[in-house]
Design an enzyme around this catalytic site. Sequence first.
Site, PDB file in Angstrom:
ATOM      1  CB  SER A 279      -0.907   0.003   1.236  1.00 18.80           C
ATOM      2  OG  SER A 279      -1.508   1.258   1.441  1.00 18.80           O
ATOM      3  CE  LYS A 280      -1.546   5.710  -3.644  1.00 18.45           C
ATOM      4  NZ  LYS A 280      -2.016   6.788  -4.532  1.00 18.45           N
TER       5      LYS A 280
END
Length: 517
Positions: A279-280
Site C-alpha cells: 500500500s502507498k
Amino acid sequence: MNMNKWVFNVRLSRNIKHIQYLNIRFYSDSAVRVRFAPSPTGQLHLGGFRTALYNYLFAKSKGGKYILRIEDTDRTRVVDDAVEQLQEDLKWLGIEFDEGPSNNGPYGPYIQSERLENYQRRTQQLLSSGHAYKCYCTEKRLELLRRDALRTRTIPRYDNKCRSLDDEDLSHNEGKKYCIRFKLNQSDGFFNDLVYGRTARNVAAVEGDPVILKSDGFPTYHLANVVDDHDMKITHVLRGVEWQPSTSKHILLYRAFGWNPPNFAHLPLLINKDGTKLSKRQNDITINAYRQKGIYPEALLNFVISCGGGFVQNKETNNVYIKPLSELISKFDISLINSNSCQVPLDKLGYFNQAQLKIELNTDLGRKRTTEELKNIVKNTFSNDKSVDLDLSENHLNKILKWSINRITNINELVHENYKFIWLKPSESAIKSMDYDIDIVIKLKHHLINIDDFTIDNLGTVLKEFSKSNNIVYSNLMKMLRNIISGLKQGPGVSEIMVILGKEEVIARLNKACLKG
C-alpha cells in the site's frame, strides 16, 4: 489495407451464451501507444512504479509511444507538488515520456483537470443518445441504501431509481443538484486480458448504474479514462488487477460511444510477506524514500521485475543479476507476466543494491562517483563535531569501500553505529569508563610499532602470540582491544578493524588509551 487501422468486430454465438460484440484490434508495433496515468495523491511507491515500468518496457519493446497522464479529478485528494515529485522520481529511474505535462504532445493537455470541457461534451453525447441520465438522489438517500444493504448483508449498489424518471418527475426536480449516471446493460462483459486470458463479468448484474460526471462537473475515473484513452489513441492499457472488475464497465462505455476499446492487460497484485496488499500508506516503500536511503535506480528496476515476471526466468534463482534498462526493454515479453499475486521480498532489495554497488566500484567513473558521494555523506553526518579529524582522502575512501563491499548494501550504512569507528575515535569519557590494564596496552602498542606486515592474517598470529607471552586470555585481549580502538562491543573482527584503520591510526588510539587517568 493499413494494418494500423484494421479494426473489426467478431460476433460470437456458437457454444457461448450470447456475447454481444468482441472487439479485436491489430496494430503494427510502431503504432503502439500506452499511458501511465497516476493520481497525484501522494508519492510514487513500488506498486505505482511497477505499473509505470511495465508500461514503459512494453511500449519501448514495440517501438511505440509512452504517455504520462495525470488523473487529478478527485480534487479532495490532490497533494501539492505531487506531480513534480512524480516526474522527478521517474526521471531518476531512467523512465522518460514521449508525451506528457512537461513536454506536451499532439493530444494534450495531459492533466485531466484541464480537460473538463471535453468530458462534459462527451457526457452530453451520452445523454442525447439515451445511454446516460441525470440522477437527483441525495447523499442521504444513497447512505440509506448503503445501510439497508449492510442490514440485509448484500453488496451495496445504487437501485437505478432515477433511470426511470418521467417528464413530470424531471420537471419537479428542475433546479436541483444532480450528477450523471451511465446506463449499464446486460452483457457477458467478455474481453481478452493479455495477462489473465479470457475474462468475463456481467457488471449490470452486480452493480448499479455508475456516476460518470459528478455534480461539481468533474468526471469519475470510469468516464475520464475511457474518453482520454480514446482521444489520446491509446492502444494498450496496462494497469493493476484491482481495475479488472471495472474493465467490462469501461467496454460498455466504449460501445455506447461507438468506439473500439484498446487491449487490456492487468498486472497482478503486489503483496507483503504476510499476504497483505502493498500500500502507498507504507511510507518506507516510496521511491523517494529508497532514493534517500542510497538505493540505486538500477537496483529498484531489477528488484521490481524479479517480483512480477515478464522475462525468461534465470535457472540460477539464488543469484542476483543487474541488467541495464536497454536490456530489460529488449527482453521484455508481456506474455511472461505472472498472473498470480506477487509477494514482494523487501528484505532482498539490499542484495540488488549491493550488486549494483559492485558494478559501480568496478568502473573508474562509478568508483569516482561513489567515493565522492561517500565523502559528502561522512561530511554531512559528522560536520557538527569539531573535534573530529576526518580522513577523506580518495585512497582512504577507496580502501573503506573495497573492505566493506560484502558487508554493506548501500554506502549510507558506513556512517551507522557499527561503522562509526572508521571515522570517529572513542571519546575520552568512553575510554575513562573502560576497564583495562594500561601496562598491557603500553606493551601492545610498542609491540605493534615494530610490525611491518599489517595484514589480517599476520595480525591474527601476532595477537595470539602476544596474549600467550603475556599470559592474557586471548578472548579478553580481543575484547579490550576492540573496545579501545573502535568503542564497539561486537562487530567486525579485531584484525579487520586494525587493517581498515591502518597502523598509524591504531597506534594513535592505543596511545590515547595509555593516557587514561
